[in-house]
Write a protein that holds these residues in place. Structure first.
Motif, PDB file in Angstrom:
ATOM      1  N   TRP A 107      -2.778  61.179 -19.126  1.00  0.00           N
ATOM      2  CA  TRP A 107      -2.543  61.626 -20.486  1.00  0.00           C
ATOM      3  C   TRP A 107      -2.893  60.485 -21.437  1.00  0.00           C
ATOM      4  O   TRP A 107      -2.627  59.332 -21.185  1.00  0.00           O
ATOM      5  CB  TRP A 107      -1.147  62.191 -20.695  1.00  0.00           C
ATOM      6  N   GLN A 108      -3.542  60.850 -22.541  1.00  0.00           N
ATOM      7  CA  GLN A 108      -4.157  59.863 -23.422  1.00  0.00           C
ATOM      8  C   GLN A 108      -3.974  60.234 -24.886  1.00  0.00           C
ATOM      9  O   GLN A 108      -3.890  61.402 -25.248  1.00  0.00           O
ATOM     10  CB  GLN A 108      -5.654  59.743 -23.102  1.00  0.00           C
ATOM     11  N   TYR A 109      -3.970  59.187 -25.727  1.00  0.00           N
ATOM     12  CA  TYR A 109      -4.087  59.367 -27.172  1.00  0.00           C
ATOM     13  C   TYR A 109      -5.278  58.561 -27.646  1.00  0.00           C
ATOM     14  O   TYR A 109      -5.427  57.387 -27.287  1.00  0.00           O
ATOM     15  CB  TYR A 109      -2.831  58.905 -27.910  1.00  0.00           C
ATOM     16  N   LEU A 209       1.758  55.510 -32.789  1.00  0.00           N
ATOM     17  CA  LEU A 209       0.520  55.057 -32.145  1.00  0.00           C
ATOM     18  C   LEU A 209      -0.661  55.151 -33.114  1.00  0.00           C
ATOM     19  O   LEU A 209      -1.805  55.334 -32.681  1.00  0.00           O
ATOM     20  CB  LEU A 209       0.232  55.889 -30.890  1.00  0.00           C
ATOM     21  N   ALA A 226       0.003  52.146 -17.697  1.00  0.00           N
ATOM     22  CA  ALA A 226      -0.587  52.419 -19.005  1.00  0.00           C
ATOM     23  C   ALA A 226      -1.732  51.463 -19.266  1.00  0.00           C
ATOM     24  O   ALA A 226      -1.735  50.328 -18.765  1.00  0.00           O
ATOM     25  CB  ALA A 226       0.470  52.289 -20.100  1.00  0.00           C
ATOM     26  N   GLN A 247       5.451  55.134 -23.424  1.00  0.00           N
ATOM     27  CA  GLN A 247       5.653  56.568 -23.228  1.00  0.00           C
ATOM     28  C   GLN A 247       6.534  57.160 -24.335  1.00  0.00           C
ATOM     29  O   GLN A 247       6.281  58.279 -24.806  1.00  0.00           O
ATOM     30  CB  GLN A 247       6.288  56.828 -21.862  1.00  0.00           C
ATOM     31  N   ARG A 249       6.705  56.082 -27.357  1.00  0.00           N
ATOM     32  CA  ARG A 249       5.839  56.170 -28.543  1.00  0.00           C
ATOM     33  C   ARG A 249       4.915  57.383 -28.437  1.00  0.00           C
ATOM     34  O   ARG A 249       4.687  58.096 -29.414  1.00  0.00           O
ATOM     35  CB  ARG A 249       5.009  54.891 -28.688  1.00  0.00           C
ATOM     36  N   TYR A 250       4.380  57.600 -27.237  1.00  0.00           N
ATOM     37  CA  TYR A 250       3.485  58.737 -27.022  1.00  0.00           C
ATOM     38  C   TYR A 250       4.220  60.057 -27.258  1.00  0.00           C
ATOM     39  O   TYR A 250       3.704  60.961 -27.928  1.00  0.00           O
ATOM     40  CB  TYR A 250       2.924  58.682 -25.598  1.00  0.00           C
ATOM     41  N   ASP A 251       5.424  60.170 -26.715  1.00  0.00           N
ATOM     42  CA  ASP A 251       6.201  61.398 -26.883  1.00  0.00           C
ATOM     43  C   ASP A 251       6.513  61.661 -28.354  1.00  0.00           C
ATOM     44  O   ASP A 251       6.465  62.809 -28.825  1.00  0.00           O
ATOM     45  CB  ASP A 251       7.501  61.314 -26.087  1.00  0.00           C
ATOM     46  N   ARG A 254       3.347  62.886 -29.921  1.00  0.00           N
ATOM     47  CA  ARG A 254       2.991  64.235 -29.460  1.00  0.00           C
ATOM     48  C   ARG A 254       3.750  65.310 -30.226  1.00  0.00           C
ATOM     49  O   ARG A 254       3.236  66.425 -30.424  1.00  0.00           O
ATOM     50  CB  ARG A 254       3.279  64.359 -27.954  1.00  0.00           C
TER      51      ARG A 254
END
Length: 280
Positions: A107-109, A209, A226, A247, A249-251, A254
């Protein structure tokens, strides 16, 4: 006792520190890049790229700069340390590539460009060339990037969740037809059952992010690592506490993304804005 030199505020990254020192030495002398190039016999653009960190130059040009500034051996030593740092980065990237090939989910941003796994050949060529890669090396890197796309093909391909900033869809290639091809490829990828593609619109505002590309890799043994990166370097993070921080930060980011169906419609709307131009 001599006064201690204060270096607070200067970069602790060897490559960036080397570029800073080159800029400082030239500006303190009051020289322009053109003047420096004329005196040393190299194109001024080379020194500009060295001062921006885009290239490290070679030992001959660094030795000439060492002599020019009257710093016997200092710049050469800084260059060697920085090159060692570049070597470590390349080794780290090679490790990341090995992990990517084995991952069971990704999973990526992405902030400003599609992830390499979803780039077309034309997009990869233009973005790599923008980074200063030329000739045979450019052909090789485009081919290598295209071979990575096979990772997402076939029944054993990993699940892939990718979230793109709207900036990815607004930063066009120089050729409208190539840009259309890239958008069409993203639209097609969004329809694949194992790929979940979402868009974070500009209207979402700043988030955790905003300036960081990051890829997470879930390995067969259940561990996650990561790989955050920018245009100059990346870092493979395996320490669980640091991965967990990213993670979170990613959540958080998202939660700001459009739902899957709305994201597909968003790509289609942007695609409709691209003019169709006859191929030359």
């Amino acid at each position: 006792m001599p006064e201690r030199r204060v270096v607070t505020g200067r970069s602790q990254n060897p490559r960036e520190r080397f570029a800073e020192e080159l800029r400082r030495l030239r500006t303190e002398r009051g020289e322009s890049l053109r003047q420096l190039g004329e005196q040393l016999g190299w194109d001024a653009s080379l020194f500009g790229k060295m001062e921006s960190g885009e290239t490290m130059g070679g030992p001959e040009v660094v030795e000439a700069l060492d002599t020019h500034y009257g710093l016997p051996g200092l710049l050469i030593a800084m260059w060697e340390i920085a090159m060692g740092d570049v070597t470590r980065f390349k080794e780290q990237y090679q490790r990341y590539m090995g992990y990517e090939a084995k991952a069971v989910s990704l999973w990526q941003y992405s902030v400003g460009a599609p992830p390499g796994l979803l780039q077309t050949p034309a997009y990869a060529r233009e973005i790599l060339a923008a980074g200063g890669i030329r000739g045979v090396e450019l052909d090789q890197q485009v081919e290598a990037r295209m071979s990575r796309r096979k990772l997402l093909e076939g029944p054993s391909s990993p699940a892939f969740r990718v979230i793109l900033s709207e900036a990815v869809l607004r930063t066009q290639l120089s050729d409208p037809n190539d840009w259309r091809g890239q958008l069409e490829h993203l639209a097609e990828a969004a329809e694949r059952p194992k790929i979940k593609l979402q868009i974070v619109p500009f209207s979402a505002g700043p988030h955790s992010l905003t300036n960081t590309d990051v890829m997470f890799l879930r390995m067969p043994n259940g561990t996650t690592m990561a790989y955050p990166e920018n245009d100059l370097r990346g870092e493979l993070i395996e320490e669980s506490s640091r991965v967990e921080q990213l993670q979170l930060r990613y959540d958080s980011m998202r939660d700001l993304a459009l739902p899957l169906a709305e994201s597909r419609k968003f790509i289609t709307r942007v695609l409709e804005e691209v003019p169709c131009e006859p191929s030359t």
